[in-house]
Design a protein around this motif. Structure first.
Motif, PDB file in Angstrom:
ATOM      1  N   PRO A  38       0.820  -1.228   0.000  1.00 51.82           N
ATOM      2  CA  PRO A  38       0.000   0.000   0.000  1.00 51.82           C
ATOM      3  C   PRO A  38       0.850   1.273   0.000  1.00 51.82           C
ATOM      4  O   PRO A  38       0.520   2.240  -0.680  1.00 51.82           O
ATOM      5  CB  PRO A  38      -0.816  -0.137   1.289  1.00 51.82           C
ATOM      6  CG  PRO A  38      -0.914  -1.608   1.526  1.00 51.82           C
ATOM      7  CD  PRO A  38       0.423  -2.137   1.102  1.00 51.82           C
ATOM      8  N   ALA A  39       1.938   1.267   0.744  1.00 56.41           N
ATOM      9  CA  ALA A  39       2.809   2.445   0.789  1.00 56.41           C
ATOM     10  C   ALA A  39       3.492   2.671  -0.559  1.00 56.41           C
ATOM     11  O   ALA A  39       3.599   3.801  -1.044  1.00 56.41           O
ATOM     12  CB  ALA A  39       3.859   2.283   1.885  1.00 56.41           C
ATOM     13  N   ARG A  40       3.944   1.578  -1.174  1.00 59.89           N
ATOM     14  CA  ARG A  40       4.583   1.695  -2.488  1.00 59.89           C
ATOM     15  C   ARG A  40       3.591   2.183  -3.537  1.00 59.89           C
ATOM     16  O   ARG A  40       3.887   3.086  -4.327  1.00 59.89           O
ATOM     17  CB  ARG A  40       5.159   0.335  -2.912  1.00 59.89           C
ATOM     18  CG  ARG A  40       6.037   0.392  -4.168  1.00 59.89           C
ATOM     19  CD  ARG A  40       6.140  -0.969  -4.827  1.00 59.89           C
ATOM     20  NE  ARG A  40       4.860  -1.351  -5.409  1.00 59.89           N
ATOM     21  CZ  ARG A  40       4.436  -0.943  -6.615  1.00 59.89           C
ATOM     22  NH1 ARG A  40       5.188  -0.138  -7.348  1.00 59.89           N
ATOM     23  NH2 ARG A  40       3.265  -1.334  -7.074  1.00 59.89           N
ATOM     24  N   ALA A  41       2.390   1.581  -3.540  1.00 59.68           N
ATOM     25  CA  ALA A  41       1.376   1.961  -4.523  1.00 59.68           C
ATOM     26  C   ALA A  41       0.955   3.419  -4.353  1.00 59.68           C
ATOM     27  O   ALA A  41       0.728   4.131  -5.336  1.00 59.68           O
ATOM     28  CB  ALA A  41       0.166   1.044  -4.404  1.00 59.68           C
ATOM     29  N   ALA A  42       0.869   3.863  -3.110  1.00 58.15           N
ATOM     30  CA  ALA A  42       0.494   5.258  -2.848  1.00 58.15           C
ATOM     31  C   ALA A  42       1.552   6.204  -3.395  1.00 58.15           C
ATOM     32  O   ALA A  42       1.228   7.247  -3.993  1.00 58.15           O
ATOM     33  CB  ALA A  42       0.304   5.476  -1.353  1.00 58.15           C
ATOM     34  N   ALA A  43       2.819   5.867  -3.218  1.00 58.69           N
ATOM     35  CA  ALA A  43       3.896   6.718  -3.724  1.00 58.69           C
ATOM     36  C   ALA A  43       3.850   6.796  -5.248  1.00 58.69           C
ATOM     37  O   ALA A  43       3.976   7.879  -5.834  1.00 58.69           O
ATOM     38  CB  ALA A  43       5.246   6.187  -3.256  1.00 58.69           C
ATOM     39  N   VAL A  44       3.641   5.655  -5.898  1.00 54.46           N
ATOM     40  CA  VAL A  44       3.581   5.638  -7.363  1.00 54.46           C
ATOM     41  C   VAL A  44       2.393   6.457  -7.865  1.00 54.46           C
ATOM     42  O   VAL A  44       2.509   7.255  -8.798  1.00 54.46           O
ATOM     43  CB  VAL A  44       3.485   4.188  -7.878  1.00 54.46           C
ATOM     44  CG1 VAL A  44       3.230   4.171  -9.386  1.00 54.46           C
ATOM     45  CG2 VAL A  44       4.752   3.411  -7.549  1.00 54.46           C
TER      46      VAL A  44
END
Length: 281
Positions: A38-44
């Motif tokens: 979720p953190a990675r997807a939010a950054a992208v």
């Protein structure tokens, strides 16, 4: 980066300890491959949003309007108010020239006033876009903070894992590399967002100067041509003064065109670099 260490560069704040503990408490060995997704997807997603905002409302579209405005000014030479000399002047009175010039100015003033309104609208659009980019910058910064907390939790996990000789690498090592790449892209996007805002800011300032210059030119020439009152006055316009005002507006337009050209180049560079950051994610 060693498995047991997670470092922060410059003045970037260390992760919140409570958030790191919360992430560690939710650890699931069966979901290592999706750790911090979720953190990675939010950054992208936030990088994509910033890129979309940077691509909208290109101020350089105003170049055609400014070029047309300059041609209109070129066609309004105060020297045209001076009657011809010699035999040609017998049929070319000062009053007739003033009347024709007033009519030409009236048409030009109406058109350039509309152009000034459109330029003002573009300046307002640039301000709104800058606000959107500010929001994107803040959201990416927050996404970075969450990524850092996950990376700190991952580092602690790896520090407590002592592999035996011949064991396969811990799957968290590969996952952490993915998160590191995302973090690097997010971090590099922050100055690019500021670059996009700066590219717009100088061009917007030049456009505002043009819009203000149109108002000054219109009001000054209206007075000089004896049209400020309810009825036209019989006047002898100060052609030198009118020329100075026109030259000032033309100089503003030239500066704006130069700024728009530079803005186009800067924005293209920003968009290309942000798209390149996004591509491998």
């Amino acid at each position: 980066m060693a498995d047991g260490a997670y470092r922060w560069q410059g003045n970037w704040p260390a992760p919140d300890a409570a958030r790191v503990a919360e992430i560690d408490a939710a650890w699931d060995d069966a979901r290592v491959d999706a750790f911090a997704e979720p953190a990675r997807a939010a950054a992208v997603e936030r990088i994509e949003r910033a890129l979309a905002a940077a691509r909208t409302g290109d101020l350089t579209e105003a170049s055609a309007q400014l070029t047309h405005a300059r041609s209109v000014l070129d066609g309004l030479d105060p020297g045209a108010l001076e009657p011809r000399r010699g035999l040609a002047g017998l049929f070319d009175s000062r009053g007739a020239r003033l009347k024709r010039f007033r009519e030409a100015w009236s048409r030009a003033a109406a058109g350039l006033t509309e152009t000034a309104k459109e330029l003002a609208g573009r300046v307002e659009g640039a301000a709104q876009r800058s606000g959107a980019l500010d929001k994107a910058w803040t959201e990416i910064r927050d996404a970075l903070a969450d990524l850092d907390a996950h990376l700190a939790a991952a580092a602690a996990r790896l520090a407590g894992h002592a592999p035996n000789e011949g064991d396969a690498p811990h799957p968290l090592i590969a996952r952490r590399a993915t998160l590191d790449a995302c973090r690097a892209a997010a971090l590099q996007s922050l100055p690019l967002i500021r670059n996009a805002q700066n590219a717009d800011a100088r061009a917007a300032e030049a456009l505002k100067a043009c819009a203000d210059g149109v108002a000054s030119w219109r009001d000054d020439w209206k007075e000089a041509l004896g049209l400020s009152g309810k009825r036209p006055k019989s006047v002898r316009p100060d052609r030198e003064r009118m020329g100075r005002v026109r030259d000032d507006l033309k100089a503003r337009i030239d500066r704006a065109l130069a700024e728009l050209s530079a803005s186009r180049s800067r924005r293209a560079d920003v968009e290309s670099r942000m798209a390149e950051l996004r591509r491998p994610l």
